[in-house]
Scaffold this motif. Structure first.
Motif, mmCIF file in Angstrom:
data_model
loop_
_atom_site.group_PDB
_atom_site.id
_atom_site.type_symbol
_atom_site.label_atom_id
_atom_site.label_comp_id
_atom_site.label_asym_id
_atom_site.label_seq_id
_atom_site.Cartn_x
_atom_site.Cartn_y
_atom_site.Cartn_z
ATOM 1 N N ARG A 87 4.488 11.956 3.778
ATOM 2 C CA ARG A 87 5.132 10.712 3.349
ATOM 3 C C ARG A 87 5.149 9.708 4.493
ATOM 4 N NH1 ARG A 87 8.213 11.683 -1.326
ATOM 5 N NH2 ARG A 87 8.366 13.894 -1.831
ATOM 6 N N MET A 88 5.205 8.433 4.124
ATOM 7 C CA MET A 88 5.428 7.355 5.089
ATOM 8 C C MET A 88 6.898 6.962 5.017
ATOM 9 S SD MET A 88 2.513 6.543 6.631
ATOM 10 C CE MET A 88 2.621 4.828 7.147
ATOM 11 N N ILE A 124 6.092 -2.273 8.118
ATOM 12 C CA ILE A 124 7.427 -2.823 8.312
ATOM 13 C C ILE A 124 8.488 -1.791 7.947
ATOM 14 C CG2 ILE A 124 6.613 -5.170 7.821
ATOM 15 C CD1 ILE A 124 8.043 -4.916 5.097
ATOM 16 N N THR A 125 9.666 -1.990 8.490
ATOM 17 C CA THR A 125 10.832 -1.240 8.055
ATOM 18 C C THR A 125 11.805 -2.219 7.435
ATOM 19 O OG1 THR A 125 12.568 0.304 8.756
ATOM 20 C CG2 THR A 125 11.992 -1.435 10.306
ATOM 21 N N GLU A 126 12.416 -1.818 6.330
ATOM 22 C CA GLU A 126 13.364 -2.677 5.628
ATOM 23 C C GLU A 126 14.772 -2.159 5.876
ATOM 24 O OE1 GLU A 126 10.753 -4.479 1.954
ATOM 25 O OE2 GLU A 126 11.758 -2.557 1.637
ATOM 26 N N ASN A 147 8.013 4.115 6.153
ATOM 27 C CA ASN A 147 8.100 2.660 6.221
ATOM 28 C C ASN A 147 7.209 2.078 5.129
ATOM 29 O OD1 ASN A 147 5.379 2.681 7.419
ATOM 30 N ND2 ASN A 147 6.441 3.475 9.223
ATOM 31 N N VAL A 148 7.162 0.773 5.065
ATOM 32 C CA VAL A 148 6.374 0.062 4.060
ATOM 33 C C VAL A 148 5.109 -0.481 4.709
ATOM 34 C CG1 VAL A 148 6.342 -1.933 2.493
ATOM 35 C CG2 VAL A 148 8.439 -0.558 2.748
ATOM 36 N N ALA A 149 4.004 -0.436 4.006
ATOM 37 C CA ALA A 149 2.769 -1.080 4.462
ATOM 38 C C ALA A 149 2.332 -2.064 3.390
ATOM 39 C CB ALA A 149 1.674 -0.048 4.710
ATOM 40 N N PHE A 150 2.096 -3.308 3.788
ATOM 41 C CA PHE A 150 1.629 -4.294 2.818
ATOM 42 C C PHE A 150 0.630 -5.236 3.478
ATOM 43 C CE2 PHE A 150 4.797 -6.792 4.910
ATOM 44 C CZ PHE A 150 4.449 -8.122 4.719
ATOM 45 N N LEU A 186 0.820 -1.198 0.000
ATOM 46 C CA LEU A 186 0.000 0.000 0.000
ATOM 47 C C LEU A 186 0.862 1.259 0.000
ATOM 48 C CD1 LEU A 186 -2.721 -1.053 2.606
ATOM 49 C CD2 LEU A 186 -2.666 -1.451 0.134
ATOM 50 N N TYR A 187 2.009 1.194 0.667
ATOM 51 C CA TYR A 187 2.953 2.306 0.713
ATOM 52 C C TYR A 187 4.359 1.782 0.496
ATOM 53 C CZ TYR A 187 -0.694 4.925 3.221
ATOM 54 O OH TYR A 187 -1.857 5.533 3.590
ATOM 55 N N GLU A 188 5.193 2.609 -0.105
ATOM 56 C CA GLU A 188 6.628 2.393 -0.138
ATOM 57 C C GLU A 188 7.278 3.486 0.701
ATOM 58 O OE1 GLU A 188 8.198 -0.109 -1.325
ATOM 59 O OE2 GLU A 188 6.749 -1.046 -2.675
ATOM 60 N N ALA A 189 8.371 3.170 1.357
ATOM 61 C CA ALA A 189 9.041 4.147 2.223
ATOM 62 C C ALA A 189 9.473 5.368 1.416
ATOM 63 C CB ALA A 189 10.245 3.502 2.893
ATOM 64 N N GLY A 190 9.146 6.546 1.927
ATOM 65 C CA GLY A 190 9.591 7.788 1.315
ATOM 66 C C GLY A 190 8.712 8.307 0.199
ATOM 67 N N GLU A 191 7.716 7.537 -0.222
ATOM 68 C CA GLU A 191 6.847 7.988 -1.301
ATOM 69 C C GLU A 191 5.697 8.831 -0.753
ATOM 70 O OE1 GLU A 191 5.439 4.843 -3.739
ATOM 71 O OE2 GLU A 191 7.403 4.443 -4.637
#
Length: 238
Positions: free
Chosen positions: A91-92, A61-63, A94-97, A40-45
């Protein structure tokens, strides 16, 4: 013992709003599927939408630089994905999936910001939800540092059970290891101990919660801390 309630027809946050605010939001809410492993989100986008899950489970999550993901928070029908907008960020980081498929009500980010000004009850509720989510993140960080993989595994399974409203859900050991930040052999051993104790059954990527009370006893205190703080700030399910 805490037991998940019947699956709601609508996200719990939206369901708690006064009718007049829900009428403001309704034209801007689009029902969409939450597809397994979809990001749903990519970090920094830039944030383009927020999601209110009706069913399914989303992981924040954080990668790390080494490529290993670590889960920060678990979000289901009790919450919202995209809290950075509430705090004024665009911006987010972190990543959301989607870790378990379901469906959600999605809203455009600009429309969401505008709606907060017109919906004071929504704004207050989301601020309290944000506090509860921050508690989940901070408690999870302490849990990962201090508690055994078996205790953490039990906590994660309980939190997922609370959100899917069914004792059966799909989950590979590889995926569970990623969520716990450990290698597959380690999580295999922990899940095997829980299965040997009769608390869960694991077969072909499907988990069944067999003994909810026993699983709560096997989990560390972090599960109860997170659950009770959420109920204090946002309200108990039902």
């Amino acid at each position: 013992m805490h037991m998940p309630t019947k699956e709601p027809q609508i996200n719990r946050l939206l369901g708690a709003l006064p009718p007049e605010e829900m009428e403001i939001l309704r034209p801007h809410l689009q029902q969409v599927p939450l597809i397994f492993r979809e990001r749903l989100y990519e970090a920094g986008e830039p944030i383009r939408h927020v999601w209110f899950p009706n069913s399914g489970v989303v992981s924040m999550i954080t990668e790390l630089a080494e490529g290993d993901p670590v889960e920060l928070a678990t979000i289901g029908p009790e919450g919202m994905v995209g809290i950075a907008l509430i705090l004024g960020s665009e911006r987010m980081e972190n990543v959301a999936f989607n870790q378990i498929a379901g469906d959600a009500l999605r809203m455009d980010a600009a429309q969401f910001r505008s709606s907060l000004e017109r919906c004071p009850a929504l704004h207050r509720l989301l601020l309290r939800y944000t506090a509860a989510l921050m508690q989940q993140i901070s408690q999870g960080a302490a849990c990962n540092r201090m508690h055994t993989v078996e205790e953490r595994c039990a906590r994660w399974l309980l939190m997922t059970h609370d959100r899917v409203y069914t004792p059966n859900f799909l989950l590979t050991q590889e995926f569970l290891g990623q969520m716990l930040g450990v290698r597959r052999p380690t999580v295999s051993l922990a899940a095997g101990m829980l299965q040997k104790a009769g608390l869960i059954h694991y077969s072909r990527g499907e988990i069944t919660i067999c003994d909810r009370e026993g699983l709560e006893a096997a989990a560390c205190e972090c599960y109860e801390v997170i659950r009770k703080e959420f109920e204090r700030l946002v309200g108990a399910p039902g």
